[in-house]
Design a protein around this motif. Sequence first.
Motif, PDB file in Angstrom:
ATOM      1  N   MET A   1       0.710  -1.156   0.168  1.00  0.00           N
ATOM      2  CA  MET A   1       0.044  -0.061   0.032  1.00  0.00           C
ATOM      3  C   MET A   1       0.952   1.211  -0.142  1.00  0.00           C
ATOM      4  O   MET A   1       0.500   2.151  -0.700  1.00  0.00           O
ATOM      5  CB  MET A   1      -0.818   0.048   1.396  1.00  0.00           C
ATOM      6  CG  MET A   1      -2.274  -0.756   1.065  1.00  0.00           C
ATOM      7  SD  MET A   1      -3.338  -0.754   2.371  1.00  0.00           S
ATOM      8  CE  MET A   1      -2.830  -1.864   3.650  1.00  0.00           C
ATOM      9  N   LEU A   2       1.974   1.329   0.720  1.00  0.00           N
ATOM     10  CA  LEU A   2       2.782   2.443   0.930  1.00  0.00           C
ATOM     11  C   LEU A   2       3.565   2.592  -0.500  1.00  0.00           C
ATOM     12  O   LEU A   2       3.583   3.979  -1.391  1.00  0.00           O
ATOM     13  CB  LEU A   2       4.058   2.179   1.810  1.00  0.00           C
ATOM     14  CG  LEU A   2       3.449   2.090   3.515  1.00  0.00           C
ATOM     15  CD1 LEU A   2       4.675   1.478   4.180  1.00  0.00           C
ATOM     16  CD2 LEU A   2       3.196   3.535   3.584  1.00  0.00           C
ATOM     17  N   ALA A   3       3.921   1.567  -1.216  1.00  0.00           N
ATOM     18  CA  ALA A   3       4.488   1.639  -2.592  1.00  0.00           C
ATOM     19  C   ALA A   3       3.496   2.107  -3.414  1.00  0.00           C
ATOM     20  O   ALA A   3       3.827   2.999  -4.542  1.00  0.00           O
ATOM     21  CB  ALA A   3       4.901   0.305  -2.959  1.00  0.00           C
TER      22      ALA A   3
ATOM     23  N   VAL B   1       0.559   5.838  -7.451  1.00  0.00           N
ATOM     24  CA  VAL B   1      -0.410   6.618  -8.093  1.00  0.00           C
ATOM     25  C   VAL B   1      -0.758   8.246  -7.590  1.00  0.00           C
ATOM     26  O   VAL B   1      -1.844   8.657  -7.660  1.00  0.00           O
ATOM     27  CB  VAL B   1      -1.888   5.741  -7.799  1.00  0.00           C
ATOM     28  CG1 VAL B   1      -1.909   4.434  -8.432  1.00  0.00           C
ATOM     29  CG2 VAL B   1      -2.199   5.820  -6.147  1.00  0.00           C
ATOM     30  N   ASP B   2       0.292   8.601  -6.921  1.00  0.00           N
ATOM     31  CA  ASP B   2       0.240   9.890  -6.377  1.00  0.00           C
ATOM     32  C   ASP B   2      -0.893  10.350  -5.463  1.00  0.00           C
ATOM     33  O   ASP B   2      -1.485  11.310  -5.233  1.00  0.00           O
ATOM     34  CB  ASP B   2       0.005  10.977  -7.561  1.00  0.00           C
ATOM     35  CG  ASP B   2       1.311  10.787  -8.521  1.00  0.00           C
ATOM     36  OD1 ASP B   2       2.445  10.747  -7.721  1.00  0.00           O
ATOM     37  OD2 ASP B   2       1.214  11.121  -9.668  1.00  0.00           O
TER      38      ASP B   2
ATOM     39  N   GLU C   1       7.932  -2.416  -1.829  1.00  0.00           N
ATOM     40  CA  GLU C   1       7.021  -3.420  -2.354  1.00  0.00           C
ATOM     41  C   GLU C   1       7.899  -4.654  -3.136  1.00  0.00           C
ATOM     42  O   GLU C   1       8.979  -4.205  -3.846  1.00  0.00           O
ATOM     43  CB  GLU C   1       6.164  -2.844  -3.334  1.00  0.00           C
ATOM     44  CG  GLU C   1       6.804  -2.369  -4.633  1.00  0.00           C
ATOM     45  CD  GLU C   1       7.407  -1.170  -4.606  1.00  0.00           C
ATOM     46  OE1 GLU C   1       8.034  -0.562  -5.617  1.00  0.00           O
ATOM     47  OE2 GLU C   1       7.812  -0.695  -3.628  1.00  0.00           O
ATOM     48  N   PRO C   2       7.589  -5.860  -2.928  1.00  0.00           N
ATOM     49  CA  PRO C   2       8.288  -6.929  -3.541  1.00  0.00           C
ATOM     50  C   PRO C   2       7.570  -6.988  -5.134  1.00  0.00           C
ATOM     51  O   PRO C   2       6.501  -6.678  -5.107  1.00  0.00           O
ATOM     52  CB  PRO C   2       7.799  -8.256  -2.900  1.00  0.00           C
ATOM     53  CG  PRO C   2       6.453  -7.726  -2.271  1.00  0.00           C
ATOM     54  CD  PRO C   2       6.567  -6.278  -1.982  1.00  0.00           C
ATOM     55  N   THR C   3       8.386  -7.457  -5.903  1.00  0.00           N
ATOM     56  CA  THR C   3       8.155  -7.300  -7.329  1.00  0.00           C
ATOM     57  C   THR C   3       8.195  -8.588  -8.080  1.00  0.00           C
ATOM     58  O   THR C   3       9.109  -9.141  -8.477  1.00  0.00           O
ATOM     59  CB  THR C   3       9.183  -6.465  -8.179  1.00  0.00           C
ATOM     60  OG1 THR C   3      10.372  -6.657  -7.820  1.00  0.00           O
ATOM     61  CG2 THR C   3       9.000  -4.905  -7.919  1.00  0.00           C
ATOM     62  N   VAL C   4       7.248  -9.416  -7.431  1.00  0.00           N
ATOM     63  CA  VAL C   4       6.812 -10.812  -7.910  1.00  0.00           C
ATOM     64  C   VAL C   4       6.409 -10.936  -9.349  1.00  0.00           C
ATOM     65  O   VAL C   4       5.886 -10.016  -9.903  1.00  0.00           O
ATOM     66  CB  VAL C   4       5.883 -11.460  -7.265  1.00  0.00           C
ATOM     67  CG1 VAL C   4       5.813 -12.864  -7.436  1.00  0.00           C
ATOM     68  CG2 VAL C   4       6.329 -11.552  -5.606  1.00  0.00           C
ATOM     69  N   ALA C   5       7.214 -11.647 -10.200  1.00  0.00           N
ATOM     70  CA  ALA C   5       6.867 -11.760 -11.552  1.00  0.00           C
ATOM     71  C   ALA C   5       5.609 -12.329 -11.818  1.00  0.00           C
ATOM     72  O   ALA C   5       5.173 -13.187 -10.670  1.00  0.00           O
ATOM     73  CB  ALA C   5       7.854 -12.658 -12.051  1.00  0.00           C
ATOM     74  N   ALA C   6       4.887 -11.904 -12.717  1.00  0.00           N
ATOM     75  CA  ALA C   6       3.486 -12.542 -12.899  1.00  0.00           C
ATOM     76  C   ALA C   6       3.527 -13.764 -13.252  1.00  0.00           C
ATOM     77  O   ALA C   6       4.354 -14.662 -13.824  1.00  0.00           O
ATOM     78  CB  ALA C   6       3.148 -11.773 -14.443  1.00  0.00           C
TER      79      ALA C   6
END
Length: 471
Positions: free
Chosen positions: A279-281, A286-287, A466-471
Motif C-alpha cells: 500500500m505504501l508503494a 498513483v500519487d 514493495e516486492p516485485t514478484v514476476a507475473a
Amino acid sequence: MAAAPRLPRTTRSPQPDPATHPVDRTLPPLRMFTSGLQHVAAMYAGVVAPPMILGPAVGLTATETAFLVGASLFTAGLATLLQTIGFWKVGARLPFVNGVSFAGVTPMIAIGKAHSPDDALPVIFGAVMVAGVLGFLLAPWFCKLVRFFPPVVTGTVITLIGVSLLPVAFNWSQGGNPAADDYGSPRAIGLAALTFAIVLLLRRVLRGFLQQIAILLGLVAGTLLAIPFGMTDFGALKNAGLIGFPVPFHFGAPQFDTAAIVSMAIVMLVCMTESTADMLALGRIVDRPADERTIEGGLRADALGTALSPVFNGFACSAFAQNIGLVAMTRVRSRYVVATAGGILILLGLCPVAASVIALVPLPVLGGAGIVLFGSVAASGMQTLATAALDTGENALIVAASVGVGLIPIAAPDFYHAFPDDLLVILDSGISTGCIVAIVLNLLFNHLGSRDRSPDPTGTDAPAPEPTVAA
C-alpha cells in the motif's frame, strides 16, 4: 424567422473532471474491461497455484482440486472488491488486487499432514477464519507497528516463502506421486524442463501484456505438448458444469485447532506486513500517499476477505505485488479498473469449466512453470533484502539465523519428528519459524537495549518496499 443553426456533433469522449483524482476516475467500458482483464492475466497463475499445490497435498481428486481453484478465484474477486470499492472503514480504495497468499501454502500443508484427509481442510478453514478475525481486530494497531517489520524481516520471510515452495515444484516436475511407477521418469522431467525453457523464452522475447502472461502461455504450451503423450487428464473437464457456485463449507464445517490457529495467525501477520508495504508503494505510484487511515482500511479488507474466504472454501488473502508493477507500467491508476478485474474473477469462479481447464495441466508442466514462479517469489525477497542495510548493525546476522532456522524443515524434513504433533504444525513450516526468529532478533538487536542503532532507516525502522514478484 430564420431557424437556429445546428451545433456540430462531436465524437469526442467526455473529458474527465480534472478535480477528480485519477484513482477515482472511470474509463470507457471497453478500456475498463480490457485493462481489468490484463490485471486478471497478471495474477491468474498466482491465484490458482496455491489451491493446486494444496489439493493433492491433502488428498483431493482432480475434480475436487478444480472446485478449490474455482473457489479461490471467487474469493479473490470478493477480496479485490473489498479493497477497491470498500465500505465503512474497510478498503484502501486504491487499485489494489487481492488474492490467495503464497505465505499460507506451506503452513497449510503442514496442518494437512497433521490431520486425517477428512479433517485437513475443515481444520485449515477454521484456522484461516480465526486468523482473519484476529487480523481485523488488530488492524488499527498494526498499522502503527510498521516500524517493527522492516525490510530485514519482510525480505527474509518473502525469501523463505519462495524457497519453501520450490520443493513442491520439484515434486510436480517428477510427476507428483512418489508411489507411481513413472515418478521421476525422463518423460516427466523432460516435459517439466521443456515448459521451464518455454516460460523463460516467452519472458525474454515478449513485451507488454503478453510478457505479463508468459507463465500462463507456458502452461498452455506445455499442456498441448503433453496431450500426444497421454499425460493430460480430461476427467475433471468432462464432469464440470458451465455454471456453478462454491457451496459454503463444501468440505465440511470448520474445525478449530489451537496449533493450526497459531500457525495461520503468523501467516496473517506476514500477509498484513506485505500488504502494508504494498500500500505504501502503490500510494506513491498513483500519487495518493497511503496514510495511516488508508493502511488501516486496507488491512481490514485483507482480514475480512481472509475471514470470509473459508466460508466459500477459500484461503488467506493478501496483496498481489505483480499487479502493482502493472499499474506502474501502464499508468492506469483507476481503482474501478481493478474492481472490474475483481468482477471478472468472480465470474470465473462461478464457471466450473474455467476452473477445470486449469486442472488439465499435467503436474510436470506445472512443475516446470512453478520453478520460475516460486523462484521469482524468492528473488523478490532477495530484492527486498538488498534494501535492508545488511552491512549495518546485526542485520546480516538476523537474516543468517532466520533463513538457517527456516530452512530446517526443507533440508531435514524429519528434524522435529520427536516433538508433539501440535508443535509440528508450526515447526514444520519454515515460513512460520523463520518469521518468528526474524521478528524476535530484529526486536532484540535493533529496538531493545542501550546500544546505538544505525540512523539509516532502511535497515531497521522503515517499512519494506514493495516486492516485485514476476507475473
